[in-house]
Design an enzyme around this catalytic site. Structure first.
Site, short mmCIF file in Angstrom:
data_model
loop_
_atom_site.label_atom_id
_atom_site.label_comp_id
_atom_site.label_asym_id
_atom_site.label_seq_id
_atom_site.Cartn_x
_atom_site.Cartn_y
_atom_site.Cartn_z
N ASP A 257 -2.09 -12.20 -10.52
CA ASP A 257 -1.90 -11.89 -9.10
C ASP A 257 -2.63 -12.95 -8.27
OD1 ASP A 257 -1.80 -10.17 -6.53
OD2 ASP A 257 -0.85 -8.87 -8.01
N HIS B 277 -4.52 -8.51 -2.91
CA HIS B 277 -3.60 -7.68 -3.66
C HIS B 277 -4.05 -7.48 -5.11
CE1 HIS B 277 0.49 -6.88 -5.51
NE2 HIS B 277 0.58 -6.12 -4.43
N SER C 118 3.70 -2.10 -6.65
CA SER C 118 2.52 -2.91 -6.99
C SER C 118 1.40 -2.07 -7.56
CB SER C 118 2.00 -3.65 -5.76
OG SER C 118 2.82 -4.72 -5.42
#
Length: 308
Positions: free
Chosen positions: A14, A50, A241
């Site tokens: 990520d 994230h 996600s």
């Protein structure tokens, strides 16, 4: 049964994992940035947030937020900025060669646009290397976010996403917490399609996901509401996600209980133990497995206790 074993490593690919966060103290065993080519898997700018939340869902230690596998280890990889570049392929090979047991990918083509995005050959070959050569030939489990485009592009199919629909990976959809009637539903944004493997709880209902955030002023807290004075957590994470590292963490618990399981065995266990949530009329026998499969939920909502 188990909170996980530090011998089992979940690789979060990520935008970086904040290694100094108290939830990850001593958990990150390897790290690399395939954008800057340095041995540092931490976020590099203010908006890189994230991956830290994804890692929290998978394996936060439980200081204030438990991940699915709180005692498992983490490998942090910062992904390249662009899709399909050679660095993208190389990071999968690196993960396999550096001990990843599980890989969680909550990224891919743009959501909400009607386009078919093929998987580049070099990335396909690298992923295949993971599932055939990784874990001493037992195969690395790779979980991939199915996508969040169904609100902007109703009916958006994961089958158009060459990354998530690759048969070597498992595409994860998002379900909601139970509604007033006790029914778990498809999250409104979650993509649909034949390639869906299973669903996992995320936001989209009356609740969202409480997990790790970047410390201080970085991260989601300034936008989504501060839930602690230090700004180290958020209670508004979600999307496919979040569903994806949740399944990755559950798979890590399975391998912690039985590290000899092969990739195919883990796949089979997860889909056989999944709960058929939502509208039962959407489930039809899968032509390959014979098990009930839905283009909304995959084989159903993952059930950690049964799988372990």
């Amino acid at each position: 049964i188990t909170k996980g074993s530090p011998e089992i490593s979940i690789c979060i690919m990520d935008d970086g994992v904040e290694s100094l966060h108290s939830e990850f103290d001593g958990k990150i065993v390897k790290q690399y940035d395939f954008s800057q080519h340095i041995a540092d898997g931490n976020p590099k700018n203010y908006l890189d947030r994230h991956g830290t939340s994804c890692a929290g869902v998978a394996a936060a230690a439980g200081v204030k937020a438990y991940g699915a596998a709180p005692k498992c280890s983490l490998i942090s990889i910062c992904t390249p900025v662009s899709l399909g570049v050679q660095d993208e392929a190389e990071m999968f090979v690196w993960a396999a060669d550096h001990g990843a047991d599980i890989i969680s990918c909550s990224w891919g083509p743009r959501d909400g646009v009607d386009e078919i995005v093929p998987l580049p050959d070099n990335t396909r070959e690298a992923i295949n290397y993971c599932v055939t050569q990784g874990r001493d030939g037992k195969g690395i489990l790779i979980f991939w976010a199915a996508g969040n485009g169904n609100v902007r592009n109703p009916g958006e199919s994961v089958d158009n996403d060459g990354y998530a629909s690759n048969p070597d990976v498992m595409a994860i959809a998002a379900s909601t917490n139970p509604d007033s009637s006790g029914r778990e539903n498809k999250a409104p944004y979650s993509d649909v399609g034949k390639a869906l493997f299973v669903s996992a709880p995320s936001n989209g209902g009356s609740k969202a996901i409480f997990t790790v955030d970047r410390r201080g002023s970085a991260g989601y807290n300034p936008e989504l509401g501060v839930v602690d004075e230090a700004g180290e957590y958020t209670d508004q994470f979600g999307g496919t996600s979040s569903a994806t590292p949740l399944v990755a963490g559950i798979a890590a618990l399975m391998l912690s209980a039985n590290p000899d399981l092969t990739l195919d065995q883990v796949r089979d266990i997860i889909r056989r133990t999944a709960d058929r949530i939502g509208d039962k009329s959407t489930y039809h026998p899968d032509e390959n497995t014979g098990l009930p499969h839905s283009e909304l939920f995959g084989y159903g909502r993952v059930n950690a206790a049964k799988a372990i």
